[in-house]
Motif scaffolding. Sequence first.
Motif, PDB file in Angstrom:
ATOM      1  N   ARG A  45      37.243  52.877  -3.987  1.00  0.00           N
ATOM      2  CA  ARG A  45      37.444  51.857  -5.025  1.00  0.00           C
ATOM      3  C   ARG A  45      38.750  52.054  -5.775  1.00  0.00           C
ATOM      4  O   ARG A  45      39.407  51.089  -6.159  1.00  0.00           O
ATOM      5  N   ILE A  46      39.139  53.302  -5.966  1.00  0.00           N
ATOM      6  CA  ILE A  46      40.438  53.572  -6.593  1.00  0.00           C
ATOM      7  C   ILE A  46      41.563  53.141  -5.665  1.00  0.00           C
ATOM      8  O   ILE A  46      42.537  52.501  -6.089  1.00  0.00           O
ATOM      9  N   MET A  47      41.455  53.466  -4.383  1.00  0.00           N
ATOM     10  CA  MET A  47      42.477  53.078  -3.408  1.00  0.00           C
ATOM     11  C   MET A  47      42.624  51.563  -3.329  1.00  0.00           C
ATOM     12  O   MET A  47      43.733  51.052  -3.151  1.00  0.00           O
ATOM     13  N   GLY A  48      41.496  50.853  -3.456  1.00  0.00           N
ATOM     14  CA  GLY A  48      41.532  49.398  -3.373  1.00  0.00           C
ATOM     15  C   GLY A  48      41.921  48.712  -4.660  1.00  0.00           C
ATOM     16  O   GLY A  48      41.996  47.473  -4.714  1.00  0.00           O
ATOM     17  N   GLY A  49      42.147  49.484  -5.732  1.00  0.00           N
ATOM     18  CA  GLY A  49      42.539  48.895  -7.005  1.00  0.00           C
ATOM     19  C   GLY A  49      41.373  48.327  -7.801  1.00  0.00           C
ATOM     20  O   GLY A  49      41.576  47.610  -8.778  1.00  0.00           O
ATOM     21  N   ARG A  74      47.919  43.199  -1.722  1.00  0.00           N
ATOM     22  CA  ARG A  74      48.258  42.278  -0.626  1.00  0.00           C
ATOM     23  C   ARG A  74      48.451  43.018   0.688  1.00  0.00           C
ATOM     24  O   ARG A  74      48.365  42.417   1.760  1.00  0.00           O
ATOM     25  N   ARG A  75      48.757  44.305   0.619  1.00  0.00           N
ATOM     26  CA  ARG A  75      48.965  45.095   1.835  1.00  0.00           C
ATOM     27  C   ARG A  75      47.649  45.603   2.426  1.00  0.00           C
ATOM     28  O   ARG A  75      47.657  46.178   3.511  1.00  0.00           O
ATOM     29  N   ILE A  76      46.541  45.425   1.686  1.00  0.00           N
ATOM     30  CA  ILE A  76      45.267  46.023   2.073  1.00  0.00           C
ATOM     31  C   ILE A  76      44.314  44.984   2.665  1.00  0.00           C
ATOM     32  O   ILE A  76      44.175  43.879   2.144  1.00  0.00           O
ATOM     33  N   GLY A  77      43.647  45.372   3.744  1.00  0.00           N
ATOM     34  CA  GLY A  77      42.483  44.652   4.221  1.00  0.00           C
ATOM     35  C   GLY A  77      41.280  45.517   3.920  1.00  0.00           C
ATOM     36  O   GLY A  77      41.169  46.629   4.443  1.00  0.00           O
ATOM     37  N   PHE A  78      40.403  45.057   3.020  1.00  0.00           N
ATOM     38  CA  PHE A  78      39.278  45.878   2.557  1.00  0.00           C
ATOM     39  C   PHE A  78      37.982  45.382   3.182  1.00  0.00           C
ATOM     40  O   PHE A  78      37.629  44.210   3.058  1.00  0.00           O
ATOM     41  N   ILE A  79      37.276  46.286   3.864  1.00  0.00           N
ATOM     42  CA  ILE A  79      36.013  45.948   4.527  1.00  0.00           C
ATOM     43  C   ILE A  79      34.914  46.783   3.874  1.00  0.00           C
ATOM     44  O   ILE A  79      34.816  47.993   4.109  1.00  0.00           O
ATOM     45  N   PRO A  80      34.076  46.173   3.016  1.00  0.00           N
ATOM     46  CA  PRO A  80      33.050  46.929   2.297  1.00  0.00           C
ATOM     47  C   PRO A  80      31.840  47.225   3.171  1.00  0.00           C
ATOM     48  O   PRO A  80      31.672  46.667   4.256  1.00  0.00           O
ATOM     49  N   ILE A 155      41.215  49.510   4.797  1.00  0.00           N
ATOM     50  CA  ILE A 155      40.268  50.444   4.179  1.00  0.00           C
ATOM     51  C   ILE A 155      38.866  49.973   4.521  1.00  0.00           C
ATOM     52  O   ILE A 155      38.487  48.837   4.227  1.00  0.00           O
ATOM     53  N   VAL A 156      38.105  50.845   5.159  1.00  0.00           N
ATOM     54  CA  VAL A 156      36.806  50.461   5.707  1.00  0.00           C
ATOM     55  C   VAL A 156      35.718  51.379   5.150  1.00  0.00           C
ATOM     56  O   VAL A 156      35.824  52.597   5.236  1.00  0.00           O
ATOM     57  N   ASP A 157      34.666  50.785   4.595  1.00  0.00           N
ATOM     58  CA  ASP A 157      33.546  51.560   4.063  1.00  0.00           C
ATOM     59  C   ASP A 157      32.315  51.257   4.907  1.00  0.00           C
ATOM     60  O   ASP A 157      31.774  50.160   4.842  1.00  0.00           O
TER      61      ASP A 157
END
Length: 244
Positions: A45-49, A74-80, A155-157
């Motif tokens: 969550r910190i990495m994803g802002g 904008r550089r991140i693709g976040f997959i929860p 970033i993948v969780d």
Amino acid sequence: MIELTNLKKRYGRTLAVAGLNLSVAPGEIFGFIGPNGAGKTTTIRIMGGILAPTEGTVFIDGINMAQEPEAAKRRIGFIPDRPFLYEKLTGWEFMKFSADLYGVPEDMFYEKGAESLKMFSLWEWADGLVESYSHGMKQRLIIAAALLHDPTVIIVDEPMVGLDPMGIRMVKDLLRGQARAGKTIFMSTHSLGVAEDICDRIGVIHRGALIATGTTNDLKRTTGFKEADLEEVFLKLVEEQVPA
């Protein structure tokens, strides 16, 4: 790339992340493993802002998250791990909503959106409401949406939660392909077999601290378990941190 420097997060007297230092290079798949409550989700969550650290810095593709949060995100693709979606939208409408958030041009969206839905076997249900999707379909939809803007960092969780064997194979192949294209992949997972199978390096977090990092073979040498699988190595590393 991802650069974490002296990352700390406190909740009252609890130190959830304890001075984490880590760098993940372009083209690398980094696996992040640890027991429940070890600090994995807080770190992500910190990495994803989503959370601000108590101390330390996060750089995403050379951009300081604290100083330029919008540019970094904008550089991140976040997959929860859980696909929280607007269930009254159709699959296609959700893809369009995601594209608009990241400023994907209209003409580019129609081509990429259709391509992504087809790749994740969702094209047939593009006009169906998300609430009618199975859990696995929702998970595939959120992965498709997260990659629409061609992020440099993914970033993948827990990406495999709720996926059938075909879906798991699809996601593994996708992450390998993204890494070959030079993307930086950071994956938190409890699926140690998946981590061993696709990760270039693995970090073990326990009580907020990174207690070991390296290739699977590096971790085996550290524990002396040269013929063991990652599960045995992981348990040994964690047990060594338990006070006598």
